[in-house]
Scaffold this motif. Structure first.
Motif: not given
Length: 227
Positions: A16-36, A45-51
């Motif tokens: 997606l040409n995005v930084t890991s810092r951006t994804l962590r920021f979105y997760e901290d803000k509650g916009l996305i979730t990840s699976t650890k 997951s595919v659904e999480q990537v689509e979001l």
């Protein structure tokens, strides 16, 4: 065995040409979730990537993280949020255009060895009492759009029939919120037949521009401005 249904954060960043810092920021803000997994690395997951893709599109459009969160929660409508954001940008353009015009006038005064401070302080009072403009403005505020339309020239009416005019007004007013006050009615400094009405709403201001000939409206434009 590696779970092929999950993508590592590094793979998502590259995709997606995005930084890991951006994804962590979105997760901290509650916009996305990840699976650890056991390694404690974030995977998606595919659904999480689509979001994530949808969020990136909305961010490209300029919507704030807080606004996206409202949309996700169902507290804000997507279409209306885009309309409101667009109206804010248009208001900024009008405001900046006015500032540019004033700067050009100041530079022109300086280049002709004038006193820009004296000129600015002694501009003629642009407040006017034009009966037709005031009448149209009052009816516009009251929602009497047919009355406003009847003051248009035949050419203007043919270009914008009443149903189209009412639809344009409705779409223009939708992001503004409640009407608060009529700020002023002004005459253009350089064109005697051009007038402006400034209407203040909850979220933005609305400027109506009139081009008048013999008390008939030959030009009518709506534009947002910052308040």
């Amino acid at each position: 065995m590696k779970d092929k249904t999950l993508l590592d954060i590094s793979e998502v960043c590259e995709m997606l040409n995005v930084t890991s810092r951006t994804l962590r920021f979105y997760e901290d803000k509650g916009l996305i979730t990840s699976t650890k997994v056991i390694s404690n690395r974030r995977k998606y997951s595919v659904e999480q990537v689509e979001l994530i893709k949808k969020i990136l599109v909305l961010r490209t459009l300029g919507l704030s993280v807080s606004k996206i969160k409202e949309i996700q929660a169902g507290d804000s409508d997507l279409r209306q949020s885009i309309i409101e954001h667009k109206s804010k940008i248009l208001a900024m353009i009008v405001t900046k255009s006015k500032e540019i015009k004033l700067l050009d006038e100041a530079l022109n005064t300086l280049e002709h060895n004038g006193n820009m401070f004296y000129s600015a302080a002694n501009n003629e009072d642009l407040s006017v009492q034009n009966e037709t403009v005031s009448f149209i403005t009052d009816n516009f505020i009251s929602g009497n759009y047919r009355v406003v339309f009847e003051k248009f020239s035949e050419t203007l009416q043919s270009y914008t029939p009443l149903p189209a005019f009412e639809r344009i007004v409705k779409d223009t007013l939708s992001p503004l919120g409640k009407f608060l006050s009529l700020e002023s009615v002004e005459k253009d400094a350089s064109q005697s037949n051009v007038f402006y009405s400034y209407l203040k709403y909850e979220k933005l201001g609305l400027r109506i521009k009139f081009v008048m000939y013999e008390n008939v409206v030959h030009g009518f434009w709506l534009a947002y401005y910052e308040i």
